[in-house]
Design a protein around this motif. Structure first.
Motif, PDB file in Angstrom:
ATOM      1  N   ALA A 121       8.041   8.536   6.404  1.00 50.56           N
ATOM      2  CA  ALA A 121       8.044   9.784   5.645  1.00 50.56           C
ATOM      3  C   ALA A 121       9.225  10.664   6.039  1.00 50.56           C
ATOM      4  O   ALA A 121       9.880  11.274   5.188  1.00 50.56           O
ATOM      5  N   THR A 122       9.508  10.711   7.338  1.00 49.59           N
ATOM      6  CA  THR A 122      10.631  11.530   7.808  1.00 49.59           C
ATOM      7  C   THR A 122      11.951  10.976   7.298  1.00 49.59           C
ATOM      8  O   THR A 122      12.833  11.725   6.855  1.00 49.59           O
ATOM      9  N   LEU A 123      12.092   9.648   7.384  1.00 53.33           N
ATOM     10  CA  LEU A 123      13.323   9.027   6.894  1.00 53.33           C
ATOM     11  C   LEU A 123      13.556   9.329   5.418  1.00 53.33           C
ATOM     12  O   LEU A 123      14.643   9.730   5.013  1.00 53.33           O
ATOM     13  N   SER A 124      12.523   9.143   4.609  1.00 52.45           N
ATOM     14  CA  SER A 124      12.688   9.323   3.173  1.00 52.45           C
ATOM     15  C   SER A 124      12.992  10.767   2.807  1.00 52.45           C
ATOM     16  O   SER A 124      13.696  11.039   1.839  1.00 52.45           O
ATOM     17  N   HIS A 125      12.459  11.714   3.604  1.00 50.35           N
ATOM     18  CA  HIS A 125      12.679  13.122   3.285  1.00 50.35           C
ATOM     19  C   HIS A 125      14.009  13.642   3.818  1.00 50.35           C
ATOM     20  O   HIS A 125      14.816  14.212   3.086  1.00 50.35           O
ATOM     21  N   ASP A 126      14.260  13.432   5.113  1.00 50.12           N
ATOM     22  CA  ASP A 126      15.410  14.066   5.760  1.00 50.12           C
ATOM     23  C   ASP A 126      16.735  13.396   5.453  1.00 50.12           C
ATOM     24  O   ASP A 126      17.788  14.004   5.625  1.00 50.12           O
ATOM     25  N   MET A 127      16.705  12.147   5.014  1.00 50.49           N
ATOM     26  CA  MET A 127      17.973  11.446   4.783  1.00 50.49           C
ATOM     27  C   MET A 127      18.472  11.559   3.346  1.00 50.49           C
ATOM     28  O   MET A 127      19.565  11.086   3.033  1.00 50.49           O
ATOM     29  N   ARG A 128      17.692  12.212   2.509  1.00 53.14           N
ATOM     30  CA  ARG A 128      18.130  12.311   1.121  1.00 53.14           C
ATOM     31  C   ARG A 128      19.411  13.140   0.973  1.00 53.14           C
ATOM     32  O   ARG A 128      20.301  12.788   0.207  1.00 53.14           O
ATOM     33  N   LEU A 165      22.603  11.269   2.229  1.00 51.61           N
ATOM     34  CA  LEU A 165      22.844  10.135   1.335  1.00 51.61           C
ATOM     35  C   LEU A 165      23.387  10.607  -0.013  1.00 51.61           C
ATOM     36  O   LEU A 165      24.303   9.992  -0.582  1.00 51.61           O
ATOM     37  N   SER A 166      22.845  11.714  -0.527  1.00 50.73           N
ATOM     38  CA  SER A 166      23.339  12.262  -1.797  1.00 50.73           C
ATOM     39  C   SER A 166      24.790  12.687  -1.667  1.00 50.73           C
ATOM     40  O   SER A 166      25.614  12.455  -2.574  1.00 50.73           O
ATOM     41  N   LEU A 167      25.125  13.298  -0.530  1.00 52.98           N
ATOM     42  CA  LEU A 167      26.508  13.716  -0.300  1.00 52.98           C
ATOM     43  C   LEU A 167      27.443  12.512  -0.269  1.00 52.98           C
ATOM     44  O   LEU A 167      28.522  12.524  -0.873  1.00 52.98           O
ATOM     45  N   ARG A 180      25.954  12.333  10.469  1.00 51.77           N
ATOM     46  CA  ARG A 180      24.660  13.011  10.443  1.00 51.77           C
ATOM     47  C   ARG A 180      23.520  12.002  10.363  1.00 51.77           C
ATOM     48  O   ARG A 180      22.508  12.125  11.054  1.00 51.77           O
ATOM     49  N   LEU A 181      23.675  10.992   9.516  1.00 51.46           N
ATOM     50  CA  LEU A 181      22.660   9.943   9.418  1.00 51.46           C
ATOM     51  C   LEU A 181      22.507   9.200  10.742  1.00 51.46           C
ATOM     52  O   LEU A 181      21.397   8.863  11.164  1.00 51.46           O
ATOM     53  N   GLN A 182      23.621   8.926  11.395  1.00 56.08           N
ATOM     54  CA  GLN A 182      23.586   8.221  12.673  1.00 56.08           C
ATOM     55  C   GLN A 182      22.810   9.030  13.715  1.00 56.08           C
ATOM     56  O   GLN A 182      21.989   8.484  14.474  1.00 56.08           O
ATOM     57  N   LEU A 183      23.062  10.346  13.749  1.00 60.79           N
ATOM     58  CA  LEU A 183      22.361  11.209  14.691  1.00 60.79           C
ATOM     59  C   LEU A 183      20.863  11.244  14.383  1.00 60.79           C
ATOM     60  O   LEU A 183      20.030  11.163  15.290  1.00 60.79           O
ATOM     61  N   GLN A 220      17.758  10.100  16.787  1.00 63.03           N
ATOM     62  CA  GLN A 220      16.647  10.985  17.126  1.00 63.03           C
ATOM     63  C   GLN A 220      15.308  10.364  16.732  1.00 63.03           C
ATOM     64  O   GLN A 220      14.327  10.440  17.479  1.00 63.03           O
ATOM     65  N   LEU A 221      15.284   9.725  15.562  1.00 59.58           N
ATOM     66  CA  LEU A 221      14.039   9.120  15.100  1.00 59.58           C
ATOM     67  C   LEU A 221      13.629   7.938  15.963  1.00 59.58           C
ATOM     68  O   LEU A 221      12.450   7.719  16.212  1.00 59.58           O
TER      69      LEU A 221
END
Length: 379
Positions: free
Chosen positions: A158-165, A168-170, A200-203, A207-208
């Motif tokens: 759930a965290t991945l799908s929400h916070d990485m949008r 990824l959009s950028l 940012r995705l790598q960080l 963290q996850l």
């Protein structure tokens, strides 16, 4: 003194084999802890009270079950204590499921060795009780261990799908601009944005992964102090023993430790309220014991037992059964008790049967300072 989950006081009525089991308890745990630390690398950094977990109560449950007339089929019957064992392993250690199975195998081996040293001879039927107890405990513990890790994976997804949008959009938008723009300067700026989004995705992933590896259930804020649990028990009992009535009986020993006084008091208050509310009008008993660096604080009442399929549900916060109504249940009191126990690095379990009544057990380390978020006040 026994530590069984049904709050039995003593060895009266137990068979000679049951009594012999209780007599060799300490040697069994000494052998088991040495074996676990020798065979499981993840156990090396785990303190003794966290490692031993709810096993003292399980061991004494097995001792009870060795008496044919005792109303306990095996060591894991009527109780959620072994599910709690698996839950603590998931929350408090980096153990794997196969290592939980191994520690129970080592537990059985320790009983065998200690029995040989003490001259205890099990009949075929008595040893079958030991084997069935351990097999049932393994199933309960691994099932709860797996459920907790499954919930961790669900939260991670759930965290991945929400916070990485957003990043990824950028990255997608910048890549499209590079594809359609002939301007090298625009392409350079977009490439920088792609690089920033990737970082940012790598960080976030790092963290996850940390959260997934080290995550423990969200804990209540604790303010630790050193005190004798008898003081909390006496204060809670006095609150209910007013007007000449004595519905709460206290059976306690002195156990000093580091806990959060206010949260333990509220947890005990909730257990007493439920015991009186759902009991049959008989007295409610608070019992205190200690073993292997653990505190066992239990509340017992007589009356109708809790159905087996509800013993885990009663610790969950009320949730909607459908879109319109809320399920009937024990309210938020028991979920709060579980939160308090888990915040102290331990667990709560219930033992319930028609023959023995219902007992709730808070099983936590004696020294819980490492689990507090706040500084330790003076004792």
């Amino acid at each position: 003194m026994t530590f069984a989950t049904d709050q039995k006081d003593d060895e009266e009525g137990l068979s000679p084999t049951s009594q012999a089991m209780l007599a060799m308890r300490q040697q069994v745990f000494d052998l088991w802890e040495t074996a676990v630390r020798g065979h499981i690398d993840e156990a090396q950094a785990v303190s003794g009270p966290i490692l031993v977990n709810t096993l003292p109560a399980f061991y004494d449950n097995i001792a009870e079950a060795l008496t044919p007339s005792y109303p306990r089929e095996h060591g894991a019957s009527n109780t959620t204590a072994m599910s709690s064992h698996g839950g603590e392993r998931a929350r408090m250690t980096t153990f794997r499921a196969d290592q939980i199975i191994l520690e129970y195998q080592l537990f059985r081996d320790a009983i065998t060795v200690a029995a040989h040293r003490h001259g205890v001879h099990f009949s075929a039927e008595e040893w079958r009780v030991v084997e069935v107890s351990i097999d049932a405990a393994v199933r309960d513990a691994v099932r709860e261990f797996s459920l907790i890790h499954e919930r961790m994976r669900e939260r991670l997804a759930a965290t991945l799908s929400h916070d990485m949008r957003n990043p990824l959009s950028l990255i997608l938008a910048a890549a499209q601009l590079i594809t359609h723009s002939p301007d090298i300067e625009v392409a350079r700026r977009m490439a920088l944005k792609i690089g920033a989004g990737a970082q940012r995705l790598q960080l976030m992933l790092a963290q996850l992964v940390d959260v997934l590896t080290l995550e423990r259930a969200a804990r209540l804020p604790l303010v630790m102090a050193e005190f004798d649990i008898r003081d909390v028990v006496a204060a809670a009992a006095q609150q209910f023993n007013v007007g000449g009535d004595l519905p709460v009986v206290v059976d306690t020993v002195s156990v000093r430790g580091y806990w959060c006084r206010s949260s333990l008091y509220r947890a005990l208050e909730n257990l007493l309220t439920n015991a009186i509310k759902y009991g049959d009008g008989g007295s409610v008993r608070i019992k205190v014991g200690g073993a292997q660096g653990r505190l066992m604080l239990s509340v017992h009442n007589t009356g109708n037992p809790i159905a087996e399929d509800r013993r885990e549900q009663i610790f969950q916060y009320l949730r909607r059964a459908d879109g319109n109504s809320v399920t009937e249940g024990w309210g938020i009191g028991l979920p709060y008790v579980r939160s308090v126990a888990e915040a102290h690095g331990g667990s709560v379990a219930v033992d319930s049967s028609a023959a023995s009544g219902t007992t709730f057990i808070i099983d936590i380390p004696v020294d819980c300072r490492r689990f507090a978020d706040a500084p330790v006040p003076a004792g």
